[in-house]
Design an enzyme around this catalytic site. Sequence first.
Site, PDB file in Angstrom:
ATOM      1  N   GLU A 154       0.850  -1.193   0.000  1.00 45.22           N
ATOM      2  CA  GLU A 154       0.000   0.000   0.000  1.00 45.22           C
ATOM      3  C   GLU A 154       0.887   1.245   0.000  1.00 45.22           C
ATOM      4  O   GLU A 154       1.990   1.249   0.543  1.00 45.22           O
ATOM      5  CB  GLU A 154      -0.947  -0.006   1.208  1.00 45.22           C
ATOM      6  CG  GLU A 154      -0.290  -0.179   2.571  1.00 45.22           C
ATOM      7  CD  GLU A 154       0.234   1.118   3.163  1.00 45.22           C
ATOM      8  OE1 GLU A 154      -0.181   2.188   2.690  1.00 45.22           O
ATOM      9  OE2 GLU A 154       1.047   1.040   4.092  1.00 45.22           O
ATOM     10  N   GLU A 158      -1.629   8.939   5.356  1.00 42.56           N
ATOM     11  CA  GLU A 158      -2.592   9.228   6.419  1.00 42.56           C
ATOM     12  C   GLU A 158      -3.129  10.639   6.214  1.00 42.56           C
ATOM     13  O   GLU A 158      -2.392  11.569   5.933  1.00 42.56           O
ATOM     14  CB  GLU A 158      -1.939   9.090   7.796  1.00 42.56           C
ATOM     15  CG  GLU A 158      -1.609   7.650   8.145  1.00 42.56           C
ATOM     16  CD  GLU A 158      -1.295   7.464   9.615  1.00 42.56           C
ATOM     17  OE1 GLU A 158      -2.038   8.027  10.456  1.00 42.56           O
ATOM     18  OE2 GLU A 158      -0.322   6.773   9.931  1.00 42.56           O
ATOM     19  N   ILE A 256       9.670  18.545   0.913  1.00 36.68           N
ATOM     20  CA  ILE A 256      10.830  19.385   1.199  1.00 36.68           C
ATOM     21  C   ILE A 256      10.412  20.588   2.052  1.00 36.68           C
ATOM     22  O   ILE A 256      10.914  21.699   1.874  1.00 36.68           O
ATOM     23  CB  ILE A 256      11.557  19.834  -0.086  1.00 36.68           C
ATOM     24  CG1 ILE A 256      10.631  20.604  -1.025  1.00 36.68           C
ATOM     25  CG2 ILE A 256      12.176  18.646  -0.794  1.00 36.68           C
ATOM     26  CD1 ILE A 256      11.390  21.329  -2.156  1.00 36.68           C
ATOM     27  N   CYS A 266       4.673   4.711   9.616  1.00 40.13           N
ATOM     28  CA  CYS A 266       5.391   4.130   8.474  1.00 40.13           C
ATOM     29  C   CYS A 266       6.863   4.503   8.420  1.00 40.13           C
ATOM     30  O   CYS A 266       7.730   3.635   8.493  1.00 40.13           O
ATOM     31  CB  CYS A 266       4.706   4.555   7.170  1.00 40.13           C
ATOM     32  SG  CYS A 266       3.036   3.901   6.977  1.00 40.13           S
ATOM     33  N   ARG A 334       1.838   8.003  16.818  1.00 42.53           N
ATOM     34  CA  ARG A 334       2.990   7.115  16.797  1.00 42.53           C
ATOM     35  C   ARG A 334       4.227   7.863  16.315  1.00 42.53           C
ATOM     36  O   ARG A 334       4.241   8.428  15.235  1.00 42.53           O
ATOM     37  CB  ARG A 334       2.704   5.892  15.925  1.00 42.53           C
ATOM     38  CG  ARG A 334       1.766   4.904  16.576  1.00 42.53           C
ATOM     39  CD  ARG A 334       1.362   3.792  15.640  1.00 42.53           C
ATOM     40  NE  ARG A 334       0.433   4.249  14.609  1.00 42.53           N
ATOM     41  CZ  ARG A 334      -0.152   3.436  13.720  1.00 42.53           C
ATOM     42  NH1 ARG A 334       0.124   2.143  13.729  1.00 42.53           N
ATOM     43  NH2 ARG A 334      -0.981   3.925  12.818  1.00 42.53           N
TER      44      ARG A 334
END
Length: 459
Positions: A154, A158, A256, A266, A334
């Site tokens: 995938e 988010e 950037i 991730c 997270r």
Amino acid sequence: MKISVFGSGYVGLVQAAVLAEVGHDVVCMDIDEKKVELLQQGHVSIFEPGLASLVRESLEARRLQFTTDEKLAVQHGQVLFIAVGTPSRDDGSADLRYVLSVGEAVARHREHPVILVEKSTVPVGTGDTLRAHIDKCLIKVGRLLQFEIVSNPEFLKEGSAVADCRRPDRIVIGCESDDVRDVMRDLYAPFNRNHDRIMFMDLRSAELTKYAANCMLATKISFINQIAELAEHLGADIESVRLGIGADSRIGYHFIYPGCGYGGSCFPKDMRALIHSAEEAHCSSDLLQAVEAINQRQKHKLFERINAFYKGDLRGKTFAVWGLAFKPNTDDMRDAPSRVLLESLWAAGASVRAFDPEAMQETQHLYPDEAKLMLMGTPESVLAGADALIICTEWQQFKAPDFNLIQQRLKAPVIFDGRNLYDADRLARNGFMYFPMGRGDSRKLPIPYQQWPAASDVA
């Protein structure tokens, strides 16, 4: 098609809901009974724009069901998606126990040929490991089963995961069989109508593509953060530099933006896993390790600036914090940079009043007994009597605030901005001491607060 999805976390739930939306008959299985019970009632515990309504619509249309029954899920689908967690171990490697447990369930319950699709982010070689594990389990139970392993990583962001899943920019499929390619092409046909987005490749290349993509994006973030630090010391403005390099089509403007570091589910995990894979393969990972180290340092920069401004004495001070989630449009905490900041401030004796549009409940869950944390209902309510305002997350509602109100409510007009949201010159003209990231000589590292000029002098 009949589809089963194992795992109702972020990836699994979005994938299940979007597949059901286009007409597939989807069963989503999870071992968490409470979560499944809530999902059966249409309650989605994670915040992702558009996801809750999509789940409810698919439930009402009876194209989506949730269960804790692994046998039902294994027997239902022609294609089984594995979207379970692969958390980091202490050494940075990915923990594959949940992936392998799906393989064990397939060996126990499946009677007809099946395609297993790795949707979880897994190290290169996991497909082979899973195949060998299922074969071993089948031997134990004395059964034969024809099955194929596919890697279909995938690439969801988010905050825009539903849109990304509906309109993917590419569909990477790693498999060996022409028959499996045909099935996967049929499955993804609704998402592949405008032009061919499907990229077929071998299994291991598909597994590596996921890690390479995330680590490339993380590299861009750490690169611009290191250039921002250089800009501060050389008297350059990183915002001008960013525009100058982003105009090059080979570089582009995405990822950037300097800030207080990347986080989430991730990038940090995938970076650590790829470094571990490189070490196991006896390959150098110098660049990857540097990217990770720069990001870890970057997460401490906001606190270091605050601490420098107050000459190392934060005891008894109160700070207003806008933004807790690792990025906008999510409640995910997270590896969020805000956590490093909060914990550093508390350790130094300071208190925090904080607001985030979506991450308040998760913050309360993470710090249930923290006496120095007060979560407030509006961004304005955190300001009253605070010593300074700190920006951690670039939510839209923070981008055009009432600066007069901020100035009136803070003890002193001081803003530490980890996301470069505001015009530095405008704030200086209005009496603010404003400290963004990488904005050159006019915004040097903070002057200790005992030495900063009165607002009238700054104006």
